[in-house]
Design a protein around this motif. Structure first.
Motif, PDB file in Angstrom:
ATOM      1  N   GLU A 249      23.173   5.958  -6.992  1.00 36.80           N
ATOM      2  CA  GLU A 249      22.007   5.171  -7.371  1.00 36.80           C
ATOM      3  C   GLU A 249      22.018   4.903  -8.865  1.00 36.80           C
ATOM      4  OE1 GLU A 249      18.267   6.388  -5.758  1.00 36.80           O
ATOM      5  OE2 GLU A 249      19.205   7.385  -4.050  1.00 36.80           O
ATOM      6  N   GLY A 250      20.954   4.239  -9.319  1.00 34.98           N
ATOM      7  CA  GLY A 250      20.878   3.854 -10.720  1.00 34.98           C
ATOM      8  C   GLY A 250      21.091   4.988 -11.700  1.00 34.98           C
ATOM      9  N   PRO A 251      20.387   6.133 -11.563  1.00 35.83           N
ATOM     10  CA  PRO A 251      20.584   7.224 -12.528  1.00 35.83           C
ATOM     11  C   PRO A 251      22.023   7.729 -12.582  1.00 35.83           C
ATOM     12  CG  PRO A 251      18.568   7.571 -11.280  1.00 35.83           C
ATOM     13  CD  PRO A 251      19.267   6.415 -10.632  1.00 35.83           C
ATOM     14  N   GLU A 252      22.670   7.837 -11.406  1.00 38.90           N
ATOM     15  CA  GLU A 252      24.057   8.310 -11.401  1.00 38.90           C
ATOM     16  C   GLU A 252      25.002   7.290 -12.045  1.00 38.90           C
ATOM     17  OE1 GLU A 252      22.484   8.281  -8.209  1.00 38.90           O
ATOM     18  OE2 GLU A 252      21.823  10.380  -8.280  1.00 38.90           O
ATOM     19  N   ILE A 253      24.763   6.007 -11.775  1.00 38.27           N
ATOM     20  CA  ILE A 253      25.621   4.976 -12.355  1.00 38.27           C
ATOM     21  C   ILE A 253      25.415   4.903 -13.866  1.00 38.27           C
ATOM     22  CG2 ILE A 253      26.045   2.482 -12.432  1.00 38.27           C
ATOM     23  CD1 ILE A 253      25.519   2.409  -9.443  1.00 38.27           C
ATOM     24  N   LEU A 254      24.166   5.010 -14.313  1.00 42.44           N
ATOM     25  CA  LEU A 254      23.905   5.003 -15.753  1.00 42.44           C
ATOM     26  C   LEU A 254      24.514   6.228 -16.429  1.00 42.44           C
ATOM     27  CD1 LEU A 254      20.204   3.730 -15.824  1.00 42.44           C
ATOM     28  CD2 LEU A 254      22.263   2.480 -16.495  1.00 42.44           C
ATOM     29  N   GLU A 255      24.470   7.379 -15.758  1.00 44.48           N
ATOM     30  CA  GLU A 255      25.102   8.579 -16.308  1.00 44.48           C
ATOM     31  C   GLU A 255      26.617   8.393 -16.384  1.00 44.48           C
ATOM     32  OE1 GLU A 255      25.536  12.441 -17.857  1.00 44.48           O
ATOM     33  OE2 GLU A 255      23.813  11.107 -17.688  1.00 44.48           O
ATOM     34  N   THR A 256      27.181   7.723 -15.379  1.00 50.40           N
ATOM     35  CA  THR A 256      28.624   7.475 -15.388  1.00 50.40           C
ATOM     36  C   THR A 256      29.026   6.597 -16.554  1.00 50.40           C
ATOM     37  OG1 THR A 256      28.728   7.672 -12.967  1.00 50.40           O
ATOM     38  CG2 THR A 256      30.562   6.572 -14.051  1.00 50.40           C
ATOM     39  N   VAL A 257      28.279   5.519 -16.783  1.00 53.69           N
ATOM     40  CA  VAL A 257      28.644   4.623 -17.885  1.00 53.69           C
ATOM     41  C   VAL A 257      28.402   5.299 -19.237  1.00 53.69           C
ATOM     42  CG1 VAL A 257      26.429   3.407 -18.165  1.00 53.69           C
ATOM     43  CG2 VAL A 257      28.568   2.225 -18.645  1.00 53.69           C
ATOM     44  N   THR A 258      27.420   6.197 -19.299  1.00 52.12           N
ATOM     45  CA  THR A 258      27.221   6.974 -20.533  1.00 52.12           C
ATOM     46  C   THR A 258      28.432   7.856 -20.809  1.00 52.12           C
ATOM     47  OG1 THR A 258      24.822   6.999 -20.214  1.00 52.12           O
ATOM     48  CG2 THR A 258      25.744   8.674 -21.668  1.00 52.12           C
ATOM     49  N   ILE A 259      28.948   8.477 -19.757  1.00 54.68           N
ATOM     50  CA  ILE A 259      30.154   9.295 -19.899  1.00 54.68           C
ATOM     51  C   ILE A 259      31.338   8.434 -20.324  1.00 54.68           C
ATOM     52  CG2 ILE A 259      31.839  10.661 -18.598  1.00 54.68           C
ATOM     53  CD1 ILE A 259      29.524  11.749 -16.937  1.00 54.68           C
ATOM     54  N   ILE A 260      31.493   7.264 -19.707  1.00 49.49           N
ATOM     55  CA  ILE A 260      32.613   6.372 -20.055  1.00 49.49           C
ATOM     56  C   ILE A 260      32.509   5.931 -21.513  1.00 49.49           C
ATOM     57  CG2 ILE A 260      33.674   4.133 -19.579  1.00 49.49           C
ATOM     58  CD1 ILE A 260      32.910   4.491 -16.656  1.00 49.49           C
ATOM     59  N   ASP A 261      31.302   5.599 -21.967  1.00 49.30           N
ATOM     60  CA  ASP A 261      31.122   5.216 -23.371  1.00 49.30           C
ATOM     61  C   ASP A 261      31.549   6.345 -24.304  1.00 49.30           C
ATOM     62  OD1 ASP A 261      30.166   2.758 -22.647  1.00 49.30           O
ATOM     63  OD2 ASP A 261      28.050   3.269 -22.885  1.00 49.30           O
ATOM     64  N   ALA A 262      31.129   7.563 -23.978  1.00 50.80           N
ATOM     65  CA  ALA A 262      31.494   8.708 -24.812  1.00 50.80           C
ATOM     66  C   ALA A 262      33.009   8.932 -24.802  1.00 50.80           C
ATOM     67  CB  ALA A 262      30.763   9.960 -24.336  1.00 50.80           C
ATOM     68  N   LEU A 263      33.620   8.768 -23.632  1.00 51.66           N
ATOM     69  CA  LEU A 263      35.078   8.909 -23.534  1.00 51.66           C
ATOM     70  C   LEU A 263      35.782   7.856 -24.374  1.00 51.66           C
ATOM     71  CD1 LEU A 263      35.416   9.589 -19.696  1.00 51.66           C
ATOM     72  CD2 LEU A 263      35.691  11.245 -21.543  1.00 51.66           C
ATOM     73  N   ASN A 264      35.233   6.662 -24.394  1.00 49.95           N
ATOM     74  CA  ASN A 264      35.818   5.597 -25.214  1.00 49.95           C
ATOM     75  C   ASN A 264      35.763   5.963 -26.692  1.00 49.95           C
ATOM     76  OD1 ASN A 264      36.891   3.149 -26.016  1.00 49.95           O
ATOM     77  ND2 ASN A 264      35.223   1.912 -25.246  1.00 49.95           N
ATOM     78  N   ASP A 265      34.634   6.507 -27.134  1.00 51.41           N
ATOM     79  CA  ASP A 265      34.521   6.924 -28.538  1.00 51.41           C
ATOM     80  C   ASP A 265      35.491   8.057 -28.862  1.00 51.41           C
ATOM     81  OD1 ASP A 265      32.640   5.090 -29.406  1.00 51.41           O
ATOM     82  OD2 ASP A 265      30.932   6.332 -28.839  1.00 51.41           O
ATOM     83  N   ILE A 266      35.652   8.989 -27.925  1.00 53.13           N
ATOM     84  CA  ILE A 266      36.607  10.087 -28.154  1.00 53.13           C
ATOM     85  C   ILE A 266      38.035   9.541 -28.225  1.00 53.13           C
ATOM     86  CG2 ILE A 266      37.559  12.206 -27.160  1.00 53.13           C
ATOM     87  CD1 ILE A 266      34.794  12.671 -25.878  1.00 53.13           C
ATOM     88  N   GLN A 267      38.323   8.571 -27.386  1.00 56.17           N
ATOM     89  CA  GLN A 267      39.641   7.933 -27.418  1.00 56.17           C
ATOM     90  C   GLN A 267      39.890   7.280 -28.779  1.00 56.17           C
ATOM     91  OE1 GLN A 267      40.105   4.298 -25.072  1.00 56.17           O
ATOM     92  NE2 GLN A 267      41.999   5.134 -24.200  1.00 56.17           N
ATOM     93  N   LEU A 268      38.894   6.563 -29.297  1.00 61.13           N
ATOM     94  CA  LEU A 268      39.028   5.920 -30.613  1.00 61.13           C
ATOM     95  C   LEU A 268      39.112   6.969 -31.718  1.00 61.13           C
ATOM     96  CD1 LEU A 268      36.426   3.051 -30.045  1.00 61.13           C
ATOM     97  CD2 LEU A 268      38.926   2.854 -30.062  1.00 61.13           C
ATOM     98  N   TRP A 269      38.406   8.070 -31.542  1.00 61.07           N
ATOM     99  CA  TRP A 269      38.505   9.191 -32.493  1.00 61.07           C
ATOM    100  C   TRP A 269      39.935   9.720 -32.534  1.00 61.07           C
ATOM    101  CZ3 TRP A 269      39.464  14.428 -31.191  1.00 61.07           C
ATOM    102  CH2 TRP A 269      39.255  15.361 -32.210  1.00 61.07           C
ATOM    103  N   GLY A 270      40.557   9.826 -31.362  1.00 63.08           N
ATOM    104  CA  GLY A 270      41.951  10.268 -31.302  1.00 63.08           C
ATOM    105  C   GLY A 270      42.896   9.298 -31.980  1.00 63.08           C
ATOM    106  N   TYR A 271      42.628   7.993 -31.814  1.00 61.02           N
ATOM    107  CA  TYR A 271      43.454   7.000 -32.509  1.00 61.02           C
ATOM    108  C   TYR A 271      43.338   7.175 -34.023  1.00 61.02           C
ATOM    109  CZ  TYR A 271      43.740   4.503 -28.037  1.00 61.02           C
ATOM    110  OH  TYR A 271      43.972   4.162 -26.732  1.00 61.02           O
ATOM    111  N   GLY A 272      42.113   7.512 -34.465  1.00 67.19           N
ATOM    112  CA  GLY A 272      41.917   7.744 -35.894  1.00 67.19           C
ATOM    113  C   GLY A 272      42.709   8.935 -36.397  1.00 67.19           C
ATOM    114  N   LEU A 273      42.816   9.993 -35.581  1.00 67.18           N
ATOM    115  CA  LEU A 273      43.600  11.165 -35.983  1.00 67.18           C
ATOM    116  C   LEU A 273      45.072  10.814 -36.175  1.00 67.18           C
ATOM    117  CD1 LEU A 273      42.153  13.970 -33.654  1.00 67.18           C
ATOM    118  CD2 LEU A 273      41.554  13.495 -36.032  1.00 67.18           C
TER     119      LEU A 273
END
Length: 643
Positions: A249-273
């Motif tokens: 449902e909506g809350p689970e899908i929104l939580e999933t995209v929140t996780i994906i956004d955070a993973l994307n930032d961590i990925q970019l953080w790794g590129y910075g390293l």
């Protein structure tokens, strides 16, 4: 031809009135209505309140609003038939209880089961007797994400081989790396990651003053610790919902995209390293971990745009839904326009029962009805859906809006089915990316664990020792980590050496309560803590000494009595059982710790057995430390250069 039979049951204190309305729907929207009333009593009171019956309710119709359908309960397409029959019912409850991942006896820190001679788990006994679960609990407490805590929970014994859930070991081995290293290189990698993270988290250091990365929104961020705070990364519970055959449902899908956004930032953080390469700083291990993150930007964009500002499925992202909603608004306005025009006709207005001041419009099962005097019932004004309590007023759906109302129901049904299809498709899209998402979340656990290692090490001023593979432990002012966690005062450190200058064994002797067992546990815990990459409580490197703890495999300990070996073995028999398992499991890189070896029997026999076991362990290249009161073993240690 479709026949719908509506059964309306009205209860009163004296009579039971059964009203059966048979409505025959044809494709040309022509209807014939026949109403049968049995045992009608004019004095009886109908169920309902405020002038309305159970069926007939106030018309709360906003022509600019469209139905807000709930997500379907089942992920299976074939279940939509059942859902469409009762599409206004509450969504079926689905269980979100997590499956039991392990039994109580498999979890570190819980009471251990009675051991028998047939199923002695020497490795688990080692962890328990060395108080290793206490260290794991402290490490788990430092983790801030669920994946990090799960890695610590999954640690059962540090002897299994490195595993991965991924089909591609080279790409995913860092994401699914176990808590405890099973090789010398594994320890070096863990400590290297701790050193690199320590540099990032040292805000007083000027090494990274000019280093930065850009997050997914393009903003410039200082290159410090990974952006994992304030997010649980609880993908496991979300997947368990889908595994149960339920739609997210909506809350689970929104939580999933929140996780994906955070993973994307961590990925970019790794590129910075990876871009940081100076004479004094270069990041190697942390970028290896973050490279296991793969973000599907198409899925990320889809989930971001899936809902509008009101939390409903977005009509722009899903055009058919937008078209159907627009059509519903149009039909609703057309129905109201027809009603306004109809009720402006004096010939119709004169037949309305409005003397009591009731509303012109009300609703019965989604059909708009108007109040008409009972004497005009046979004037073919439309379909009768309900009666007043007195029976003097009938509620009629005007013939002029029947076709429009049927069209409205049809469009709403199409909208409901399309929304169900979209909900299922969103869930399927997430499941299709499950492997990559779970691997990326596992990366978060690894990064969280690196930070937790640093935090725990700081609690006891830990140092990163030199790690070799020659079976050496050499420490100065080493303190027992469990005593430090208990925050006891005046904890005295110890200098310990084993494996130095050909010394393969250590014989500890002295009075009872003199700290011999503490030293045994200290040696074992240091070896285990090095394998999981935690800085150890000992003196730092100096010009005269460098702390060192080599890789030992396995670490085996027999400390304390084996309380219930089959329920009928003596202490001596229990120790002999352990000795058998120790000799069978030891090898060149083993570290064996035995308390009061050979005790519990005749001293002459006990010392002979103890010496035989001790020499056998040294012969195969293991490192061993024992406590004893036997003079013969003291003499052996004094005369044999291997001790």
């Amino acid at each position: 031809m479709m026949i719908r039979i509506e059964f309306c049951l009205f209860l009163s204190s004296l009579w039971v009135n059964n009203v059966f309305t048979f409505i025959i729907d044809r494709t040309d929207y022509q209807r014939v209505t026949s109403t049968f009333l049995f045992s009608y009593n004019e004095d009886s009171k109908r169920a309902g309140s405020g002038g309305f019956s159970v069926l007939r309710q106030p018309l709360n119709w906003n022509p600019d609003e469209v139905p807000n359908f709930e997500a379907p309960s089942s992920l299976r397409e074939e279940d939509k038939v059942r859902e469409n029959i009762d599409w206004l019912s509450d969504r079926s409850n689905h269980s979100k209880n997590s499956k039991k991942s392990t039994t109580a006896t498999q979890q570190i820190g819980l009471s251990k089961p009675a051991e028998t001679s047939d199923d002695l788990d020497l490795f688990k006994r080692t962890l328990d007797t060395l108080d290793y679960p206490i260290v794991l609990d402290a490490l788990q407490a430092e983790c801030v994400t669920l994946p990090g805590r799960d890695i610590v929970k999954s640690q059962q014994q540090p002897v299994s081989t490195e595993k991965t859930k991924s089909k591609n070991l080279d790409e995913m081995q860092y994401a699914y790396r176990l808590l405890s290293a099973t090789s010398h290189n594994g320890i070096l990698e863990r400590y290297k990651a701790v050193e690199e993270m320590g540099i990032l988290m040292d805000w007083h250091s000027e090494l990274l003053n000019d280093a930065y990365y850009r997050n997914r929104q393009g903003y410039r961020e200082n290159l410090r610790g990974p952006p994992i705070a304030h997010i649980s990364f609880n993908l496991k519970d979300i997947m368990q919902i889908a595994d149960g055959g339920n739609v997210l449902e909506g809350p689970e899908i929104l939580e999933t995209v929140t996780i994906i956004d955070a993973l994307n930032d961590i990925q970019l953080w790794g590129y910075g390293l990876e871009k940081v390469k100076t004479e004094s700083v270069e990041f190697i291990e942390l970028p290896k971990i973050t490279k296991c993150i793969a973000v599907n930007n198409t899925l990320q964009e889809l989930l971001h745009n899936a809902f509008d500002k009101d939390g409903r499925l977005n009509g722009k992202t899903f055009p058919l839904i937008g078209e159907l909603r627009a059509k519903i608004r149009m039909v609703k306005n057309a129905i109201l326009g027809t009603l306004d025009s109809l009720l402006s006709d004096p010939s119709i207005l004169s037949k309305l029962a409005l003397e009591s001041g009731g509303p012109k419009y009300s609703e019965v099962n989604g059909r708009i009805v108007i109040p008409v005097h009972e004497k005009y019932q046979k004037d073919s004004l439309g379909i009768v859906h309900d009666f007043s309590r007195s029976g003097k007023t009938v509620y009629v759906e005007p013939t002029q809006i029947v076709s429009q109302s049927n069209e409205l129901f049809q469009v709403e049904t199409e909208l409901r089915m399309e929304e169900q299809r979209v909900w299922r498709d969103l869930t399927e899209q997430i499941l299709q990316n499950r492997v990559e998402l779970e691997a990326a979340v596992a990366v978060v656990g690894q990064l969280d664990l690196v930070i937790a290692r640093i935090a725990l090490g700081k609690k006891w001023d830990g140092v990163i020792p030199t790690v070799g593979c020659e079976g050496v432990i050499s420490l100065r002012d080493a303190k027992h980590p469990v005593l430090l966690l208990r925050k006891l005062d005046n904890i005295v450190g110890s200098d310990v050496d084993i494996g130095v200058d050909g010394n393969q064994g250590l014989v500890l002797t002295g009075p009872n309560s003199g700290g011999k067992t503490v030293i045994l546990k200290l040696l074992g815990l240091m070896a285990l803590m090095v394998r999981i990459g935690i800085p150890i409580p000992a003196s730092e490197k100096s010009h005269v000494h460098s702390p060192r703890v080599d890789f030992f495999h396995p670490v085996l300990a027999d400390i304390g009595d084996l309380q219930s070996v089959g329920g009928d073995l003596s202490t001596f028999s229990g120790h002999m059982l352990v000795c058998r398992e120790v000799l069978a499991s030891s090898g060149k890189n083993a570290l064996v710790l035995m308390d009061e070896l050979g005790s519990g029997t005749d001293p002459a026999q006990g010392v002979a057995i103890a010496q035989a076991v001790l020499e056998a362990l040294v012969e195969i290249g293991a490192r061993c430390a024992i406590t004893t009161h036997y003079i013969q073993l003291k003499q052996l240690a004094a005369s044999d250069s291997r001790f």
